[in-house]
Design an enzyme around this catalytic site. Structure first.
Site, PDB file in Angstrom:
ATOM      1  CE1 TYR A  16     -77.305 -90.378  50.443  1.00  0.00           C
ATOM      2  CE2 TYR A  16     -78.304 -88.431  51.411  1.00  0.00           C
ATOM      3  CZ  TYR A  16     -78.293 -89.409  50.438  1.00  0.00           C
ATOM      4  OH  TYR A  16     -79.262 -89.419  49.464  1.00  0.00           O
ATOM      5  CG  ASP A  33     -81.896 -87.010  49.952  1.00  0.00           C
ATOM      6  OD1 ASP A  33     -82.626 -86.023  49.715  1.00  0.00           O
ATOM      7  OD2 ASP A  33     -80.776 -87.157  49.435  1.00  0.00           O
ATOM      8  CG  ASP A  74     -86.738 -84.627  46.200  1.00  0.00           C
ATOM      9  OD1 ASP A  74     -86.438 -84.111  47.282  1.00  0.00           O
ATOM     10  OD2 ASP A  74     -86.145 -84.351  45.131  1.00  0.00           O
ATOM     11  CE  LYS A 105     -86.877-104.050  51.551  1.00  0.00           C
ATOM     12  NZ  LYS A 105     -88.240-104.254  51.012  1.00  0.00           N
ATOM     13  CG  ASP A 127     -90.554-102.030  50.071  1.00  0.00           C
ATOM     14  OD1 ASP A 127     -90.660-101.838  51.304  1.00  0.00           O
ATOM     15  OD2 ASP A 127     -90.333-103.157  49.580  1.00  0.00           O
TER      16      ASP A 127
END
Ligand code: NAD
Length: 337
Positions: free
Chosen positions: A127, A230, A234, A173, A206
């Protein structure tokens, strides 16, 4: 009542004006002197001033004790302005995005026994805003720095210590993103050595997403990079009852703002049926940041009491109450104490 706290309020877009109004109403009964100044940011500011984050807004936030932020809308795709939220985080160097998730009494949830915090790096990663149009391809630059990784890792371990939590898990990752995630992972592991009282482990993004879906009770504190945090947030909101109840703090060394993790939910705008619980829980985090620990805790207890009773909850939680009905119920609950 002691000192007067100056609170800048970004009313925001979509459901923003309704939920911020609801939060201000309930905060009126929390027993503190709070002086609110409403400021513009987001799509509404762009339409009025051709500036999604006017200088006046930034100046007022800087001269306030804290900022409560309604969600702001950012049109997708090339050609539109940069997110006001991301701009503000970078401008004020609010490097830590703290997102706690727990079960709330009376709120249906996929899992019980959830009590975790995501500490998301908030100023760099994917971002950073370094994206380039190359005609038929597009390029994005992911920025991970030692300084950025170190300060967010320290923030996560300090939070774990303060909240008497046991474990910090670095989510990355690094098996594929060897340089960027590799640096983040190594710095987290180095920082962990200074916190022998807190357990440290790591997970690939993951695998972490799957663990959260299947066994979130295993997770205590996650520290991760911007985009991963981010997305996982959610998911975490989803397993404890949805976006309507998930709060956050955006914190730096000098400034902070507090917002629900959800967006402007434009389809609900103007209907008066959005759930203001998430921004209210965010406001409770703001009170604690201001040093008003008792008031923050009382505010949380009052919100939870209304959720637990279940009579005055909004549509997303299966009720029929409007945004302001919920706010009035929380205000009444506070005045009982
Ligand atoms: P969203 O969070 O706004 O909404 C997704 C869905 O969740 C909504 O359609 C609604 O059904 C539900 N929802 C969210 N909050 C709710 C609430 N308080 N009460 C009841 N239901 C609620 O996500 P989106 O649709 O992806 O994004 C819409 C806009 O919000 C976009 O312009 C995006 O840029 C912006 N956004 C802003 C922020 C921020 O200001 N921090 C964060 C995320 C998205």
């Amino acid at each position: 009542m002691g000192r007067v706290y100056k609170v800048a309020v970004i009313t925001g877009d979509g459901i923003g004006p309704e939920i911020t109004e609801a939060a201000i109403h309930a905060l009126g009964n929390v027993g503190l002197k709070l002086e609110f100044t409403k400021v513009a940011a987001g799509l509404n500011a762009w339409e009025k001033y051709k500036n999604q984050l006017p200088q006046e807004t930034v100046d007022i936030i800087k001269s306030s004790d804290a900022c409560l932020k309604g969600p702001t809308q950012t049109p997708p795709g090339p050609g539109s302005f940069k997110s006001a939220t991301v701009t503000l985080r970078q401008l004020l160097d609010l490097y830590a995005n703290v997102r706690p998730f727990r079960n709330h009494p009376g709120v249906p949830s996929i899992h019980k026994g959830v009590d975790m915090v995501i500490v998301r790096e908030n100023t760099e990663g994917m971002y950073k805003g370094l994206e380039y149009n190359l005609g038929d391809s597009a390029l994005g630059v992911r920025v991970i720095t030692r300084r950025g990784s170190e300060r967010i890792a320290k923030f996560a371990f300090d939070l774990a210590r303060r909240e008497k939590r046991k474990r910090v898990t670095a989510v990355h990752k690094a098996n594929v993103l060897k340089e960027t995630c590799g640096l983040f992972r190594n710095v987290c592991a180095e920082v962990a050595k200074s916190y022998p009282d807190i357990l440290f482990d790591e997970m690939h993004i993951d695998a972490a997403a799957m663990r959260i879906a299947m066994k979130p009770q295993d997770i205590d504190v996650i520290v991760t990079t911007n985009l991963f945090g981010d997305v996982l947030s959610d998911e975490c909101a989803g397993i404890v009852g949805g976006l309507g109840i998930a709060p956050s703090a955006n914190v730096g060394d000098r400034y902070a703002f507090f917002e629900a993790i959800h967006g402007s939910a434009p389809k609900h705008a103007g209907k008066g049926d959005a759930n203001p619980a998430a921004i209210m829980f965010s406001a409770a985090m703001m009170l604690k940041y201001l040093g008003e620990l008792d008031a923050g805790a009382r505010f949380e207890v009052a919100i939870d009491a209304v959720l637990a009773e279940g009579k005055t909850v909004t549509r997303d939680l299966g009720g029929k109450a409007g945004t302001m009905d919920f706010a009035r119920a929380v205000a009444d609950e506070l005045s009982k104490k």
